[in-house]
Design a protein around this motif. Structure first.
Motif, PDB file in Angstrom:
ATOM      1  N   SER A   1     -20.293  48.187 -20.436  1.00  0.00           N
ATOM      2  CA  SER A   1     -19.291  48.477 -21.465  1.00  0.00           C
ATOM      3  C   SER A   1     -19.958  48.682 -22.824  1.00  0.00           C
ATOM      4  O   SER A   1     -19.584  49.595 -23.582  1.00  0.00           O
ATOM      5  CB  SER A   1     -18.270  47.343 -21.536  1.00  0.00           C
TER       6      SER A   1
ATOM      7  N   ASN B   1     -12.578  48.520 -33.568  1.00  0.00           N
ATOM      8  CA  ASN B   1     -12.321  48.843 -32.164  1.00  0.00           C
ATOM      9  C   ASN B   1     -10.842  49.097 -31.873  1.00  0.00           C
ATOM     10  O   ASN B   1     -10.220  48.369 -31.109  1.00  0.00           O
ATOM     11  CB  ASN B   1     -12.853  47.721 -31.271  1.00  0.00           C
TER      12      ASN B   1
ATOM     13  N   GLN C   1      -9.123  49.235 -28.094  1.00  0.00           N
ATOM     14  CA  GLN C   1     -10.260  48.953 -27.211  1.00  0.00           C
ATOM     15  C   GLN C   1     -10.920  50.257 -26.768  1.00  0.00           C
ATOM     16  O   GLN C   1     -11.283  50.441 -25.612  1.00  0.00           O
ATOM     17  CB  GLN C   1      -9.838  48.136 -26.001  1.00  0.00           C
TER      18      GLN C   1
ATOM     19  N   TRP D   1     -15.367  49.303 -27.052  1.00  0.00           N
ATOM     20  CA  TRP D   1     -15.899  48.229 -26.218  1.00  0.00           C
ATOM     21  C   TRP D   1     -14.777  47.267 -25.893  1.00  0.00           C
ATOM     22  O   TRP D   1     -13.739  47.267 -26.522  1.00  0.00           O
ATOM     23  CB  TRP D   1     -17.050  47.504 -26.919  1.00  0.00           C
ATOM     24  N   ARG D   2     -15.002  46.462 -24.889  1.00  0.00           N
ATOM     25  CA  ARG D   2     -14.019  45.471 -24.486  1.00  0.00           C
ATOM     26  C   ARG D   2     -14.757  44.233 -24.016  1.00  0.00           C
ATOM     27  O   ARG D   2     -15.932  44.295 -23.658  1.00  0.00           O
ATOM     28  CB  ARG D   2     -13.100  45.997 -23.398  1.00  0.00           C
ATOM     29  N   TYR D   3     -14.059  43.109 -23.998  1.00  0.00           N
ATOM     30  CA  TYR D   3     -14.640  41.853 -23.551  1.00  0.00           C
ATOM     31  C   TYR D   3     -14.155  41.623 -22.125  1.00  0.00           C
ATOM     32  O   TYR D   3     -13.015  41.243 -21.895  1.00  0.00           O
ATOM     33  CB  TYR D   3     -14.236  40.720 -24.486  1.00  0.00           C
TER      34      TYR D   3
ATOM     35  N   ASP E   1     -10.580  40.245 -20.263  1.00  0.00           N
ATOM     36  CA  ASP E   1      -9.743  41.187 -19.504  1.00  0.00           C
ATOM     37  C   ASP E   1      -9.395  40.623 -18.133  1.00  0.00           C
ATOM     38  O   ASP E   1      -8.254  40.702 -17.681  1.00  0.00           O
ATOM     39  CB  ASP E   1     -10.449  42.533 -19.330  1.00  0.00           C
TER      40      ASP E   1
END
Length: 115
Positions: free
Chosen positions: A44, A86, A89, A92-94, A98
């Motif tokens: 990611s 961001n 999203q 990037w994402r965590y 998620d």
């Protein structure tokens, strides 16, 4: 919100939220120890770097179309707040969060299906 959810008592709704929150917390702890999750997180971030580079090139080309010769540093400086905030999203994402959120929703859906 489905109609039948509003017919539940407040205690029942709170119990469901507590169960789902416990499942979310457990999934978050489990996913933080999973190497596959960290590999997905790294992918990611690599994707975010590629998207950021493309955004910098787009901003730089906009400057060039306006007849302004701007250094890449200026374009990068203008793009970094967008990447840091961001929106939606997009960059990037965590991944562990998620997965935990998906587990929360799965538990809620399972409890609603049992009605």
């Amino acid at each position: 919100m489905p109609i039948f959810i509003t017919q539940l008592s407040k205690d029942e709704i709170q119990r469901r939220r507590d169960l789902a929150s416990a499942a979310k917390k457990a999934e978050l702890k489990r996913s933080l120890r999973d190497p596959k999750v960290w590999l997905e997180q790294a992918m990611s971030l690599i994707g975010a770097a590629i998207k950021t580079f493309c955004l910098v090139l787009v901003v730089n080309s906009v400057f060039r179309d306006q007849g302004i010769i701007a250094p890449m540093g200026l374009s990068s400086f203008l793009c970094l707040p967008i990447v840091a905030l961001n929106p939606w999203q997009m960059f990037w994402r965590y991944v562990p969060l998620d997965r935990a959120s998906a587990e929360y929703q799965r538990v809620i859906d399972d409890l609603n299906d049992k009605l």
